[in-house]
Design an enzyme around this catalytic site. Structure first.
Site, PDB file in Angstrom:
ATOM      1  N   LYS A   1     -29.800 -13.767  28.560  1.00  0.00           N
ATOM      2  CA  LYS A   1     -31.006 -12.536  28.673  1.00  0.00           C
ATOM      3  C   LYS A   1     -32.263 -13.368  28.474  1.00  0.00           C
ATOM      4  O   LYS A   1     -32.396 -13.689  27.114  1.00  0.00           O
ATOM      5  CB  LYS A   1     -30.671 -11.460  27.608  1.00  0.00           C
ATOM      6  CG  LYS A   1     -31.644 -10.371  27.941  1.00  0.00           C
ATOM      7  CD  LYS A   1     -31.915  -9.373  26.882  1.00  0.00           C
ATOM      8  CE  LYS A   1     -33.020  -9.976  25.929  1.00  0.00           C
ATOM      9  NZ  LYS A   1     -34.364  -9.590  26.477  1.00  0.00           N
TER      10      LYS A   1
ATOM     11  N   GLU B   1     -31.166 -19.914  16.046  1.00  0.00           N
ATOM     12  CA  GLU B   1     -32.210 -20.466  15.810  1.00  0.00           C
ATOM     13  C   GLU B   1     -33.330 -19.793  15.495  1.00  0.00           C
ATOM     14  O   GLU B   1     -33.965 -19.110  16.427  1.00  0.00           O
ATOM     15  CB  GLU B   1     -32.360 -21.507  16.992  1.00  0.00           C
ATOM     16  CG  GLU B   1     -33.428 -22.735  16.714  1.00  0.00           C
ATOM     17  CD  GLU B   1     -34.842 -22.495  17.242  1.00  0.00           C
ATOM     18  OE1 GLU B   1     -35.441 -22.180  16.315  1.00  0.00           O
ATOM     19  OE2 GLU B   1     -35.054 -22.716  18.308  1.00  0.00           O
TER      20      GLU B   1
ATOM     21  N   CYS C   1     -41.601 -22.191  17.094  1.00  0.00           N
ATOM     22  CA  CYS C   1     -40.757 -21.835  15.893  1.00  0.00           C
ATOM     23  C   CYS C   1     -41.008 -22.864  14.676  1.00  0.00           C
ATOM     24  O   CYS C   1     -40.876 -22.677  13.519  1.00  0.00           O
ATOM     25  CB  CYS C   1     -39.324 -21.753  16.123  1.00  0.00           C
ATOM     26  SG  CYS C   1     -38.584 -23.096  17.335  1.00  0.00           S
TER      27      CYS C   1
ATOM     28  N   GLU D   1     -44.336 -16.269   9.004  1.00  0.00           N
ATOM     29  CA  GLU D   1     -44.476 -16.784  10.264  1.00  0.00           C
ATOM     30  C   GLU D   1     -45.533 -16.071  10.908  1.00  0.00           C
ATOM     31  O   GLU D   1     -45.488 -14.895  11.351  1.00  0.00           O
ATOM     32  CB  GLU D   1     -43.227 -17.031  10.878  1.00  0.00           C
ATOM     33  CG  GLU D   1     -43.369 -17.639  12.212  1.00  0.00           C
ATOM     34  CD  GLU D   1     -41.672 -17.796  12.822  1.00  0.00           C
ATOM     35  OE1 GLU D   1     -41.179 -16.810  12.960  1.00  0.00           O
ATOM     36  OE2 GLU D   1     -41.594 -18.854  13.420  1.00  0.00           O
TER      37      GLU D   1
HETATM   38  P1  NDP Z   1     -37.455 -11.348  18.929  1.00  0.00           P
HETATM   39  O1  NDP Z   1     -36.542 -11.898  18.019  1.00  0.00           O
HETATM   40  O2  NDP Z   1     -37.242 -10.048  18.754  1.00  0.00           O
HETATM   41  O3  NDP Z   1     -36.849 -11.642  20.428  1.00  0.00           O
HETATM   42  C1  NDP Z   1     -35.932 -12.922  20.884  1.00  0.00           C
HETATM   43  C2  NDP Z   1     -34.999 -12.420  21.939  1.00  0.00           C
HETATM   44  O4  NDP Z   1     -33.960 -11.440  21.196  1.00  0.00           O
HETATM   45  C3  NDP Z   1     -35.567 -11.476  23.090  1.00  0.00           C
HETATM   46  O5  NDP Z   1     -34.864 -11.848  24.153  1.00  0.00           O
HETATM   47  C4  NDP Z   1     -35.474 -10.067  22.684  1.00  0.00           C
HETATM   48  O6  NDP Z   1     -35.736  -9.392  23.720  1.00  0.00           O
HETATM   49  C5  NDP Z   1     -34.116 -10.273  22.250  1.00  0.00           C
HETATM   50  N1  NDP Z   1     -33.736  -8.879  21.137  1.00  0.00           N
HETATM   51  C6  NDP Z   1     -34.803  -8.188  20.553  1.00  0.00           C
HETATM   52  N2  NDP Z   1     -33.930  -7.364  19.885  1.00  0.00           N
HETATM   53  C7  NDP Z   1     -32.674  -7.565  19.826  1.00  0.00           C
HETATM   54  C8  NDP Z   1     -31.539  -6.957  19.339  1.00  0.00           C
HETATM   55  N3  NDP Z   1     -31.535  -6.297  18.458  1.00  0.00           N
HETATM   56  N4  NDP Z   1     -30.238  -7.600  19.843  1.00  0.00           N
HETATM   57  C9  NDP Z   1     -30.347  -8.662  20.656  1.00  0.00           C
HETATM   58  N5  NDP Z   1     -31.346  -9.276  21.129  1.00  0.00           N
HETATM   59  C10 NDP Z   1     -32.660  -8.651  20.778  1.00  0.00           C
HETATM   60  O7  NDP Z   1     -38.820 -11.973  18.929  1.00  0.00           O
HETATM   61  P2  NDP Z   1     -40.108 -11.232  19.432  1.00  0.00           P
HETATM   62  O8  NDP Z   1     -40.122 -11.461  20.859  1.00  0.00           O
HETATM   63  O9  NDP Z   1     -40.152  -9.812  19.297  1.00  0.00           O
HETATM   64  O10 NDP Z   1     -41.165 -12.097  18.499  1.00  0.00           O
HETATM   65  C11 NDP Z   1     -41.458 -11.374  17.346  1.00  0.00           C
HETATM   66  C12 NDP Z   1     -41.593 -12.603  16.056  1.00  0.00           C
HETATM   67  O11 NDP Z   1     -40.383 -13.383  16.130  1.00  0.00           O
HETATM   68  C13 NDP Z   1     -42.748 -13.523  16.374  1.00  0.00           C
HETATM   69  O12 NDP Z   1     -43.830 -12.982  16.061  1.00  0.00           O
HETATM   70  C14 NDP Z   1     -42.341 -14.611  15.782  1.00  0.00           C
HETATM   71  O13 NDP Z   1     -42.604 -14.641  14.526  1.00  0.00           O
HETATM   72  C15 NDP Z   1     -40.716 -14.923  15.975  1.00  0.00           C
HETATM   73  N6  NDP Z   1     -40.260 -15.479  17.194  1.00  0.00           N
HETATM   74  C16 NDP Z   1     -39.716 -16.687  16.794  1.00  0.00           C
HETATM   75  C17 NDP Z   1     -39.153 -17.486  17.747  1.00  0.00           C
HETATM   76  C18 NDP Z   1     -38.563 -18.680  17.394  1.00  0.00           C
HETATM   77  O14 NDP Z   1     -38.267 -19.638  18.442  1.00  0.00           O
HETATM   78  N7  NDP Z   1     -38.215 -19.232  16.207  1.00  0.00           N
HETATM   79  C19 NDP Z   1     -39.322 -17.133  19.285  1.00  0.00           C
HETATM   80  C20 NDP Z   1     -39.862 -15.958  19.474  1.00  0.00           C
HETATM   81  C21 NDP Z   1     -40.445 -15.170  18.341  1.00  0.00           C
HETATM   82  P3  NDP Z   1     -37.055  -8.650  24.244  1.00  0.00           P
HETATM   83  O15 NDP Z   1     -37.964  -9.854  24.468  1.00  0.00           O
HETATM   84  O16 NDP Z   1     -36.963  -7.781  25.334  1.00  0.00           O
HETATM   85  O17 NDP Z   1     -37.774  -8.026  23.060  1.00  0.00           O
END
Ligand code: NDP
Length: 821
Positions: free
Chosen positions: A220, A294, A328, A425
Site C-alpha cells: 500500500k 522503520e 526519517c 520530529e
Molecule cells: P503515517 O505513519 O501516518 O503513514 C505511513 C503509511 O502508513 C501511509 O501509507 C499511511 O497511509 C499508512 N497508515 C496510516 N495509518 C495507518 C494505520 N492505522 N495502519 C496501517 N497503516 C496506516 O505518516 P504520515 O504520512 O501521516 O506522516 C505523519 C508524520 O509521520 C510525519 O510528519 C513524519 O513526522 C512521520 N513520517 C515518518 C516517516 C519515516 O520515514 N520515518 C515517513 C513519513 C512520515 P496514508 O498515507 O494513507 O495515511
C-alpha cells in the site's frame, strides 16, 4: 539555457548570445567573475511525458490485484495533487477490506509457485525490473516530482537510480539464496505499507528483498503519493511477473489497517511515523506475524572543532534540506562544538541565503514543495512552538513561492536540549542547533532522544569520530558525510526508530524463516505454582533426594547478590510426579525494576569488555558448572524426570559455543559504491529480558542467556516457572565465575506477570519470551511503549538455532567512512 554561437569569454571578443536576456559579458571578465554575474534562468524538466501517461489512463487508476487492474469493491476514489501548485493529477481507487482480502488471496495463490521458482529465475525477474526502471527513469522521476513535490534533481539523480540499484542488488540475492541462506524459506505473504517521502524508493526497499527471498507482496503506497507505485505495477506486467506476486492497493490509513489486520498476511513491513508503528505493533501482537518497523528520527549532526567547516556546511545542506527535510534520518539536530559555533552559523546563514526554493521541476532548484498542506501546517506549528519556547529563528531574506506548499530553510539557534524542536520530529526544512564543549557532552546530547535512526559526525580526527560513532545509539552513522544510502548497506533504527534492517545481507533476515519451526508442541505441563499451592507448599514433604531442604528457599539474584523477593512470598516447584521439589522466591514488579536497574548499570562496562574477556568468563562459567555436573543433573531429573546428565552436557556445550562466538561473530564491510568503507558492526541490543521455556531448563538458560551475554548484553532472566531450580542453582555458579555484578540477574515468579513488567519497562531494550500463545500477545502489546524488540518462542519444543539467537542478540550499526586524500 540557450547555447552561444561562440564562446570566447574573457578573451577580447565578446560572445554573442542572441535572443537571451543574458548580458554580454565584459571583454575583460574572468570566468569566475562571469559565474558571479550570470543571472538565474529556470531550467525546467518537461512534464509532458508524465502528463501524457496520466492522460492515457484518463486520469483514473484502479487496483492492481492478481496481475489485473480492478475497480474497488466499493466505488470510492480519491484525488492525488501536485503539491507545487495544488492541481489534481489523477484519481486513484480507495481499497477497502474486501479489496485487501482479494489481494491477500491473490498473493497467497501465487506464493507456492513463486517460492518454487528457482533463485536464478527470480533473479532474472528482478533484473528485468531493474532494467525497466532504468529504461523509464525519466518518466518515473518526473512523475515522482509531480506527485511528491521533491526537486527533479533528487528524483532523477538519487531516488530512481537507487531504485534500480535495489532491484539489481537483490537480483543477486535471489540468485545466491540457496547457497548463502541454506535452510531458510520465505516468510510467505507480506503486507507492506510505505510513506510519501520516498515513494518509489521505499517501494523498492520493500519489494526487492521480499521477491528475492520468494515472498509475494501486497503493497500500500501512501495516499499522497500513489502514482509511481502504479507505474511500477505496469512494469511488473510488462516483465511478465507471475500474477499475484506483486499486488498494489491504493488507499488511506484504513487500507493499511485492514492489511495489518488480515489473518492471511504472514509479515508486515512498515515505514512511517512512530505513532502508526506503535498501532501496528499492538494490532499484530500475538498474531504470529513477523514485523519490521522503520520509524521516525531526530538524528544528530555533530561538528567538532577540527572539522572542515565548509564541507560540514555542505553536509548540513544535504542533511536537512534534502527532500525539504522530509527524511526519517534527516540531520535535524545540529550539535556544534562551542568554540566554532558562531563561525559555523555564519557560514550556514550565508549558504542558506543562496539556496533556491521553487518549482520542483526546475533542475536548478534546491528545495521543492512540502508534500501536502497538512504537513506544511505541522511544520509551521512546530516552528511557532520553537519561537514561543525561546529559540532564535533565522530564515533567508528571499521569499518562497506564494502558491503551492513551500517552506523556507530555517535555522534555530539558542535551542534548549529538552525543547519541543530539539525532541520532536518536525519533518520539514528546519534545523535546531545546540552547542557542546566536550566529546562526552556531544555523545550525551546526541543520545538525548527517544529515536535512534542515524547520526552524522564531522571531524578530521578519525580516532575521535570512530570513538563517538561507537557510542551513539543509532543504526547508521555517517562520518564526514550524510544521507548516504545503498542497497548493500543495511538501514534501520535503534530505540523508538523501530527494528529490523532494510538493505545488505542483514535486511534479508526480515523476509525469511527457518525451514522447520520447532517440532510438535509438547503437552503443556501446567505450572503448579498456583497461589493455593503456594499456601500449602510448606505443608508437603519435599522429595527425599532434594538438597537442601525446604527451609532453603532459593532467592533472587540481583546486582550480583542473592536477594529476598520484595513480596516475601515463595512459590512451590513440583516434579513430574507431583512431588514438591523445592521453593523459589516469588518476584514482583519491584524486583524486576531492581534487576533492570542493575542490568542497566552493568551494561556499559560489559559492552566495552573485550570479546576475549567475555569468552573467558563464559568458559569459566562452563568450567564451574561442570564441577557441579552431578548435582545439576540430579536437580534436573527431579524437576523434569528426564536425563539430567545429558542436559548438563548439552548446557556445557552451549556455554562453550557462546564463548566461541563471543570473538567470532563478525561484522562485514559492505561494498557500497563510492570511495567508502561501510562497516556493518553487530552491537549488543542492551538490557534483555529473557523468559525461559519449560523444556530443558538448564540448556535453555545456557544457550539463550549464554549467547546473549557473549554478544555484550546484560540480562534479567526469568526461569521457567515449571523448572526454575536449575537457574537458581546456577547463580552459585555465577558467583564463582568473575561475572560482573548486574550482568546476569535472575528473578523467579509468575512468568506472565514478570513478562508484562519487563515488556512495559522503558529501560529494557528487548524481551525474549518463551511461553504460551496468550503471553506472546501480552508481551508484544506491552512492548509498544518504547518500541522494544520482542522475540516470541513456544513454551516447549526445540530451542532456536544459534545463528538465530545471535541475530536476536545483536543489532547492526552501519558506519560509513569515506576516504580520499
Ligand atoms: P503515517 O505513519 O501516518 O503513514 C505511513 C503509511 O502508513 C501511509 O501509507 C499511511 O497511509 C499508512 N497508515 C496510516 N495509518 C495507518 C494505520 N492505522 N495502519 C496501517 N497503516 C496506516 O505518516 P504520515 O504520512 O501521516 O506522516 C505523519 C508524520 O509521520 C510525519 O510528519 C513524519 O513526522 C512521520 N513520517 C515518518 C516517516 C519515516 O520515514 N520515518 C515517513 C513519513 C512520515 P496514508 O498515507 O494513507 O495515511
Amino acid at each position: 539555457m540557450p547555447r552561444c554561437s561562440t564562446s570566447r569569454w574573457g578573451s577580447g571578443q565578446p560572445a554573442i548570445c542572441p535572443n537571451t536576456a543574458y548580458p554580454n559579458p565584459e571583454p575583460t571578465m574572468t570566468l569566475t567573475e562571469l559565474m558571479d554575474t550570470l543571472p538565474y534562468g529556470p531550467a525546467p524538466e518537461a512534464a509532458q511525458p508524465a502528463l501524457d501517461w496520466l492522460k492515457a489512463h484518463e486520469g483514473r487508476f484502479r487496483l492492481f490485484i492478481g496481475g489485473k487492474w480492478r475497480d474497488p469493491a466499493q466505488p470510492e476514489w480519491f484525488a492525488t495533487h501536485n503539491p507545487a501548485n495544488g492541481q489534481p493529477l489523477a484519481e486513484v481507487a480507495q481499497a477497502g477490506a474486501a479489496d485487501v482480502d482479494e489481494a491477500v488471496k491473490a498473493a497467497r495463490k501465487a506464493l507456492a509457485g513463486w517460492q518454487q521458482t528457482p533463485g536464478h529465475l527470480r533473479a532474472r525477474y528482478l533484473y528485468a525490473l531493474a532494467r525497466q526502471v532504468q529504461k523509464h527513469a525519466r518518466l518515473f522521476a518526473v512523475l515522482e516530482t509531480l506527485d511528491n513535490g521533491k526537486p527533479i534533481r533528487e528524483t532523477r539523480d538519487i531516488d530512481i537510480p537507487l531504485v534500480a540499484r535495489h532491484f539489481y542488488y537483490h537480483a543477486g540475492w535471489a540468485q545466491l539464496m540457496e547457497s548463502e541462506l541454506p535452510g531458510y524459506v520465505p516468510v510467505g505473504v507480506v503486507g507492506q505499507i510505505i510513506p510519501w517521502n520516498f515513494p518509489l524508493l521505499m517501494l523498492a526497499w520493500k519489494i526487492a528483498p521480499a521477491l528475492a527471498m520468494g515472498n509475494t507482496v501486497v503493497l500500500k503506497p501512501a495516499e499522497f503519493t500513489p502514482l509511481t507505485a502504479l507505474l511500477f505495477a505496469e512494469i511488473c506486467q510488462k516483465v511478465g511477473l507471475p500474477p499475484g506476486v506483486v499486488n498494489i492497493l491504493t488507499g488511506d490509513g484504513s487500507t493499511g489497517a485492514a492489511l495489518v489486520a488480515h489473518p492471511g498476511v504472514d509479515k508486515i513491513a512498515f515505514t512511517g511515523s512512530t505513532e502508526v508503528g506503535r498501532l501496528i505493533r499492538k494490532a499484530t501482537a500475538g498474531s504470529g506475524k513477523k514485523l519490521s518497523l522503520e520509524l521516525g528520527g531526530k538524528s544528530p549532526f555533530l561538528v567538532f572543532e577540527d572539522a572542515d567547516l565548509d564541507s560540514a556546511v555542505e553536509g548540513v545542506v544535504d542533511a536537512i534540506w534534502f527532500n525539504q527535510g522530509q527524511v526519517c534520518c534527516a540531520g535535524s539536530r545540529l550539535l556544534v562544538q562551542e568554540g566554532i559555533a558562531e563561525k559555523m552559523y555564519a557560514k550556514l546563514r550565508a549558504r542558506m541565503e543562496k539556496l533556491r526554493c521553487g518549482d520542483p521541476l526546475d533542475k536548478a532548484v534546491d528545495l521543492g514543495a512540502i508534500v501536502s498542506p497538512v504537513q506544511l501546517q505541522k511544520i509551521q506549528r512546530l516552528v511557532q512552538k520553537g519561537v514561543e519556547e525561546g529559540a532564535e529563528l533565522w530564515q533567508p531574506s528571499w521569499a518562497v513561492p506564494s502558491q503551492g506548499c513551500f517552506y523556507p530553510p530555517t535555522l534555530f539557534t539558542q535551542v534548549a536540549p529538552a525543547s519541543t524542536i530539539a525532541q520532536e520530529e518536525i519533518f520539514g526544512p528546519v534545523l535546531a542547533a545546540l552547542t557542546f564543549r566536550t566529546p562526552e557532552e556531544a555523545v550525551r546530547l546526541a543520545n538525548n532522544t527517544r529515536y535512534g535512526l542515524a547520526a552524522s559526525i564531522w571531524s578530521e580526527d578519525i580516532n575521535l569520530a570512530l570513538d563517538v560513532a561507537t557510542q551513539i545509539k543509532a543504526g547508521t552513522i555517517w562520518i564526514n558525510s550524510t544521507n548516504l544510502f545503498d542497497a548493500a548497506s543495511g538501514f534501520g533504527g535503534y530505540k523508538e526508530s523501530g527494528f529490523g534492517r532494510e538493505g545488505g545481507k542483514e535486511g534479508l533476515w526480515e523476509y525469511v524463516r527457518k525451514a522447520e519451526r520447532p517440532g510438535p508442541k509438547a503437552q503443556s505441563r501446567k505450572t503448579k505454582a498456583s497461589s493455593k499451592a503456594r499456601e500449602t507448599a510448606s505443608l508437603q514433604p519435599v522429595a527425599t533426594s532434594l538438597r537442601p531442604a525446604i527451609d532453603r528457599t532459593a532467592k533472587l539474584f540481583i546486582g550480583g547478590k542473592q536477594t529476598r523477593p520484595d513480596s516475601g512470598y515463595s512459590q512451590a516447584v513440583y516434579g513430574p510426579d507431583g512431588r514438591l521439589v523445592g521453593e523459589v522466591g516469588l518476584g514482583n514488579r519491584k524486583d524486576i525494576r531492581n534487576a533492570v536497574e542493575a542490568a542497566r548499570a552493568a551494561f556499559e562496562g560489559w559492552r566495552k569488555a573485550t570479546a576475549h574477556h567475555k569468552a573467558q568468563i563464559l568458559y569459566f562459567l562452563a568450567e564451574n558448572l561442570s564441577e557441579r555436573a552431578e548435582e545439576f543433573a540430579r536437580r534436573l531429573q527431579e524437576q523434569t524426570g528426564e536425563d539430567g546428565g545429558a542436559e548438563v552436557e548439552a548446557a556445557l556445550e552451549a556455554l562453550f559455543a557462546a564463548a566461541a562466538w563471543a570473538d567470532k561473530y563478525e561484522g562485514v564491510v559492505h561494498p557500497t559504491p563510492i570511495r567508502n568503507v561501510t562497516l556493518a558492526l553487530p552491537e549488543p541490543v542492551g538490557v534483555l529480558g529473557i523468559l525461559c521455556p519449560d523444556d530443558k531448563p538448564l540448556l535453555a538458560l545456557a544457550k539463550l542467556a549464554g549467547t546473549a551475554l557473549a554478544m555484550g548484553n546484560t540480562l534479567v532472566v526469568v526461569p521457567s516457572p515449571a523448572a526454575p531450580l536449575s537457574a537458581t542453582d546456577f547463580y552459585q555458579v555465577l558467583e564463582t565465575s568473575d561475572i560482573p555484578p548486574g550482568t546476569f540477574n535472575i528473578v523467579t515468579g509468575e512468568r506472565d506477570e514478570l513478562a508484562k513488567t519487563l515488556a512495559e519497562h522503558d529501560d529494557v531494550d528487548a524481551v525474549w519470551y518463551a511461553g504460551p500463545q496468550a503471553g506472546h500477545a501480552l508481551v508484544e502489546r506491552a512492548s509498544a511503549g518504547n518500541m522494544k524488540r520482542t522475540w516470541t518462542l513456544p513454551e516447549r519444543g526445540a530451542l532456536p538455532d544459534t545463528d538465530e539467537i545471535l541475530r536476536q542478540a545483536t543489532q547492526i550499526k552501519n558506519i560509513w567512512v569515506p576516504y580520499g586524500a
